[in-house]
Enzyme design. Structure first.
Site, PDB file in Angstrom:
ATOM      1  N   TYR A  94      -9.767  -4.223 -12.202  1.00  0.00           N
ATOM      2  CA  TYR A  94     -10.072  -4.902 -11.190  1.00  0.00           C
ATOM      3  C   TYR A  94     -10.542  -6.152 -11.876  1.00  0.00           C
ATOM      4  O   TYR A  94     -10.804  -6.371 -12.997  1.00  0.00           O
ATOM      5  CB  TYR A  94     -11.013  -4.385 -10.175  1.00  0.00           C
ATOM      6  CG  TYR A  94     -11.184  -5.264  -8.895  1.00  0.00           C
ATOM      7  CD1 TYR A  94     -10.117  -5.044  -7.962  1.00  0.00           C
ATOM      8  CD2 TYR A  94     -12.314  -5.839  -8.516  1.00  0.00           C
ATOM      9  CE1 TYR A  94     -10.247  -5.801  -6.703  1.00  0.00           C
ATOM     10  CE2 TYR A  94     -12.458  -6.293  -6.998  1.00  0.00           C
ATOM     11  CZ  TYR A  94     -11.371  -6.474  -6.493  1.00  0.00           C
ATOM     12  OH  TYR A  94     -11.430  -7.038  -5.269  1.00  0.00           O
ATOM     13  N   GLY A 195      -5.722  -1.530   5.811  1.00  0.00           N
ATOM     14  CA  GLY A 195      -6.900  -2.152   6.504  1.00  0.00           C
ATOM     15  C   GLY A 195      -6.640  -3.705   6.655  1.00  0.00           C
ATOM     16  O   GLY A 195      -6.809  -4.076   7.747  1.00  0.00           O
ATOM     17  N   ASP A 217       8.897   3.775   5.475  1.00  0.00           N
ATOM     18  CA  ASP A 217       9.607   4.771   6.297  1.00  0.00           C
ATOM     19  C   ASP A 217       8.830   6.209   6.138  1.00  0.00           C
ATOM     20  O   ASP A 217       8.300   6.402   4.908  1.00  0.00           O
ATOM     21  CB  ASP A 217      10.706   5.031   6.173  1.00  0.00           C
ATOM     22  CG  ASP A 217      11.558   5.926   7.350  1.00  0.00           C
ATOM     23  OD1 ASP A 217      10.749   6.170   8.192  1.00  0.00           O
ATOM     24  OD2 ASP A 217      12.694   6.110   7.059  1.00  0.00           O
ATOM     25  N   MET A 288       0.464  -3.198  -4.571  1.00  0.00           N
ATOM     26  CA  MET A 288       0.344  -1.510  -4.529  1.00  0.00           C
ATOM     27  C   MET A 288       1.855  -1.046  -5.157  1.00  0.00           C
ATOM     28  O   MET A 288       1.580   0.187  -5.815  1.00  0.00           O
ATOM     29  CB  MET A 288       0.498  -1.126  -2.907  1.00  0.00           C
ATOM     30  CG  MET A 288      -0.856  -1.737  -2.195  1.00  0.00           C
ATOM     31  SD  MET A 288      -0.412  -1.349  -0.503  1.00  0.00           S
ATOM     32  CE  MET A 288       0.439   0.392  -0.374  1.00  0.00           C
TER      33      MET A 288
END
Length: 373
Positions: A94, A195, A217, A288
């Site tokens: 991070y 979120g 999916d 992601m």
């Protein structure tokens, strides 16, 4: 001696392990304004001493609560979510990393128990959220500096308050800062079940914007589609449908989007770019897929598309605390009006943190884990 505060605005665990208190004029005689018992209070906190797999490096520890100095605030934490940024921070991946050992958690809602004699903006009973990332919210109680906290109204639902400071703020800023969108304009996004994605759907609807929402999916795709449409999504499509030529039929009754929001990267981001109107902007705020954003030369040249990035922590650095507070109050207004709700949440006691961490790291997780104290 250990305390349960970490990173900006709080005594760090490492400092107290060395038997050191940070030099600060606020921790002198003014500390006597806060009365406590002779025995130091003990608190529970989720601590990690080195970076790695959260399920392996995070431990529940019983720590000593720091004394309250003149400019300090004693906070009882009420609830704190597990966000992807929390996982990344523990893994060491991070843009902002606290000194170790540290308490996990960048977001949450707490209630003021007591304040030091120099504190003017907060009082016992007030609800507070972290002003910045890295504060360490996965603990039952903590002592923070006043400047490390933002007071918020206490008339909103607890889950909304606990999840207010990161995802809705990111969604709002991306919707208003990059393109001058007007009611009726459209926005396309991937990771629409995240979120941020759920907040984008609701805030966009409140602003009169139409959304095209891309998801992976899954066996329960119809349930997910219904849930997102209930939030205000106009179209919900899968990554596979995004790549089909039939996608152009969507734009027979709605304008091509001038704004795309990318939290995935890789092929998904390339497909988002293909759907943008000429001169449009794609804002990347996550990765992601752990794959780079690939933009074709022809799209950049002939459609003059713009690639931007967004990180809420950087936005806060570039803006004043008052501007962040204004953003928070704007979102609270939407919550009161029923236009912004918390994402689907599962409340988990702090002691069951290992299960919550494991769930948070699984694919297709549709419920945010909220640690309750």
């Amino acid at each position: 001696m250990w305390v349960c505060s970490a990173f900006r605005g709080a005594r760090t665990l490492a400092q107290l392990q060395r038997g050191l208190l940070p030099a600060s004029s606020s921790h002198g005689p003014a500390a006597s304004s806060y009365c406590s018992s002779a025995e130091p209070s003990r608190v529970w906190a989720l601590v990690y001493g080195h970076h790695g797999d959260p399920a392996k490096v995070v431990e529940l520890k019983n720590l000593e609560l720091a004394a309250v100095g003149g400019s300090d605030v004693h906070v009882k934490m009420l609830a704190a979510p597990i966000n992807p940024s929390d996982i990344n921070m523990i893994q060491g991946n991070y843009g902002l990393l606290p000194k170790l050992p540290a308490v996990g958690g960048n977001e949450g809602i707490g209630q003021v128990v007591a304040v030091g004699s120099s504190v003017t903006g907060l009082k016992p009973g007030d609800w507070v959220i972290p002003a910045n990332a890295g504060l360490g919210t996965w603990q039952t109680e903590a002592v923070f500096s006043e400047e490390a906290l933002i007071g918020i109204p206490s008339d909103i639902p607890l889950q909304s308050a606990a999840t207010l400071g990161v995802n809705p703020c990111t969604a709002y800023r991306m919707l208003v800062d990059f393109e001058q969108l007007q009611p009726g304009d459209s926005v396309i996004q991937n990771a629409s079940n995240s979120g941020v994605g759920q907040a984008v759907i609701q805030i966009a609807a409140a602003l009169g914007l139409r959304t095209i929402n891309v998801v992976r999916d899954r066996p329960d795709i119809q349930n997910l589609t219904d849930r997102l449409k209930n939030l205000g999504a106009e179209h919900v499509i899968t990554e596979e449908e995004l790549r089909k030529p039939e996608m152009k039929n969507l734009f027979k009754d709605m304008p091509q989007p001038r704004l795309a929001l990318n939290c995935v990267g890789g092929k998904s981001s390339t497909e988002l770019l293909r759907q943008l109107a000429p001169g449009g902007t794609m804002v990347t705020y996550g990765g992601m897929a752990k794959q780079p954003v690939i933009a074709s030369v022809s799209l950049l040249i002939f459609k003059d598309l713009k690639l931007r990035g967004f990180w809420l922590s950087q936005w806060k650095k570039d803006h004043s605390p008052d501007q962040f507070k204004e953003l928070i109050l704007t979102l609270c207004d939407l919550i009161r009006q029923g236009q912004l709700t918390a994402p689907a949440c599962s409340e988990v006691p702090l002691q069951e943190y290992q299960h919550a961490l494991e769930i948070s790291m699984k694919p297709f997780t549709s419920s945010k884990q909220i640690l309750t104290m």
